[in-house]
Scaffold this active site. Structure first.
Site, mmCIF file in Angstrom:
data_model
loop_
_atom_site.group_PDB
_atom_site.id
_atom_site.type_symbol
_atom_site.label_atom_id
_atom_site.label_comp_id
_atom_site.label_asym_id
_atom_site.label_seq_id
_atom_site.Cartn_x
_atom_site.Cartn_y
_atom_site.Cartn_z
ATOM 1 C CD GLU A 45 -4.040 6.787 2.264
ATOM 2 O OE1 GLU A 45 -3.768 5.570 2.294
ATOM 3 O OE2 GLU A 45 -3.205 7.681 2.477
ATOM 4 C CG HIS A 83 -1.644 1.261 1.469
ATOM 5 N ND1 HIS A 83 -2.933 1.493 1.029
ATOM 6 C CD2 HIS A 83 -1.257 2.404 2.118
ATOM 7 C CE1 HIS A 83 -3.298 2.716 1.375
ATOM 8 N NE2 HIS A 83 -2.309 3.282 2.044
ATOM 9 C CD GLU A 84 2.190 3.486 3.778
ATOM 10 O OE1 GLU A 84 2.469 4.562 3.222
ATOM 11 O OE2 GLU A 84 1.221 3.370 4.545
ATOM 12 C CG HIS A 130 0.566 6.281 -0.665
ATOM 13 N ND1 HIS A 130 -0.581 6.913 -1.090
ATOM 14 C CD2 HIS A 130 0.235 5.643 0.494
ATOM 15 C CE1 HIS A 130 -1.569 6.654 -0.239
ATOM 16 N NE2 HIS A 130 -1.094 5.887 0.723
#
Length: 431
Positions: A358, A278-279, A282
């Site tokens: 997100e 997930h990070e 970004h």
């Protein structure tokens, strides 16, 4: 006139508090839609009865405090101006030295201490609340230490900002806002660059991930995503909180992927890898750079509006507010009041953009990992650890949530295919 305006401000704040109390505690918002009941997103499926009760109670109190805290600060700044406190602080500091920098430092110190003392009961109650509900594990001494650090870090940055802004105001009362914004660009980038290596270590200890096997897996994932990474960092948060978190911070060569030790201790490797993916989402989608650009655009608009509002308010109410010129340091509480109002008003827009990013990062992590079960259980554990509200009321979502509510996140990552999902945590995880 000043007395009348003060009474009106107090009455308006009182009415606002009553309205927000009704909305948060009695509006009946935030129920789970019937279509999602019994799915993996339904908290009944993965939280115990006690956790559900505490989550609802804790979330309501926190939401209420959030919505009254910021307007309470506005009230403080307004009364500081109205009662002549700001003018008094300016008078004290200008009588002690002729050096402008020292005058600014003295004024800012007196104002900061005054506001810190007034807000201390509210900040302490927030700490006490978090401690009471088992979120915070931090001792009072440690909490006070962080508070003092916050004070001095904020004071140091504010001194630089205030000195530059009020110097520009004296040089150009009409265009100070534009020159300030131009200087904001390198200053913002500089602060983001030094934060991981200078500011963050003041509060906690950061060190390379001890679990080398897990680090190898994370770096392998980074290689798949074409992300240049040599280390993953962990931070000792267990002595301060039971909550779980991971994040990416900094820019350029100082950018870091950081895992809280609570996350390492309570999530499985697959769940941690999903969070890391997930990070990485970004990073791959360059959200940090879009964030910087958005922040700078909002800052430009905010400074322009602040300038317009300050000039008009001083022209009309300068005598009541004890301000005769925009470039007087005593006008700083008015600057804080207006910028805070504008920031609060912009929260729904900035939060909406953040929630979109997100969601994109969640989708990227699912594509990279192809492990929906790990995603679901990770989100469920995150919900339990922070006693999070999975489906907040609309205003709470707009103003507070930089991430989509867990009801949405879990449902979107779950492999639902139209049927009810039952992916509850193991019984030992619900205790």
């Amino acid at each position: 006139m000043a007395k009348k305006m003060g009474i009106v401000a107090l009455l308006l704040f009182g009415v606002y508090v009553l309205c927000m109390y009704w909305y948060i505690f009695h509006s009946g918002d935030g129920k789970i839609p019937s279509a999602l009941q019994g799915t993996a997103a339904d908290p009944v499926m993965f939280m115990s009865g006690k956790e559900l009760f505490l989550s609802g109670e804790y979330s309501k109190i926190r939401n209420f405090l959030f919505f009254i805290a910021t307007p309470f600060e506005w009230l403080i700044y307004f009364l500081i101006l109205l009662m002549g406190v700001s003018r008094y602080f300016e008078k004290i500091t200008t009588s002690q030295t002729k050096w402008k920098l020292l005058q600014n430092a003295g004024y800012l110190f007196l104002l900061s201490v005054f506001v810190y003392i007034v807000l201390f009961p509210l900040n302490y109650y927030r700490y006490y609340l978090s401690k009471s509900y088992g979120i915070s594990t931090q001792t009072f001494a440690s909490w006070m230490k962080d508070g003092v650090l916050d004070f001095w870090v904020s004071f140091g940055m504010s001194l630089i900002i205030v000195t530059v802004i009020y110097w520009l105001m004296k040089k150009s009362e009409k265009r100070w806002w534009l020159y300030t914004w131009l200087l904001t660009i390198p200053f913002t980038i500089f602060v983001m660059f030094i934060q991981p290596v200078v500011i963050d270590p003041l509060y906690n200890d950061f060190y390379p991930l001890k679990n080398k096997e897990l680090e190898t897996k994370i770096l392998s994932l980074a290689t798949q995503a074409n992300i240049p990474a040599e280390h993953v960092y962990e931070v000792n948060m267990a002595e301060k909180t039971n909550a779980l978190n991971a994040y990416v911070t900094g820019i350029g060569s100082n950018s870091r992927i950081v895992l809280w030790d609570t996350t390492l201790n309570r999530l499985t490797d697959n769940e941690i890898l999903f969070i890391m993916a997930h990070e990485m989402g970004h990073y791959v989608e360059k959200h940090i750079y879009f964030g910087i650009a958005g922040y700078l655009l909002l800052t430009l608009l905010g400074l322009w509006l602040t300038n317009k509002a300050m000039r008009r308010l001083i022209a009309r109410y300068g005598q009541v507010l004890k301000i005769n010129k925009i470039s007087n340091i005593r006008s700083y509480p008015l600057f804080l009041l207006l910028t805070s109002i504008l920031l609060f008003a912009s929260d729904p827009v900035s939060n909406y953009i953040s929630r979109y990013q997100e969601t994109r990062a969640d989708q990227y992590a699912i594509t990279l990992m192809e492990d929906r079960e790990a995603a679901v259980t990770a989100f469920q554990k995150l919900t339990i650890s922070g006693l999070s509200e999975v489906n907040p009321p609309l205003l709470v979502k707009w103003f507070r949530y930089t991430h989509p509510p867990m009801l949405e996140r879990i449902y979107k990552v779950a492999d639902h295919e139209g049927q009810k999902q039952e992916i509850p945590l193991k019984e030992e995880q619900k205790k």
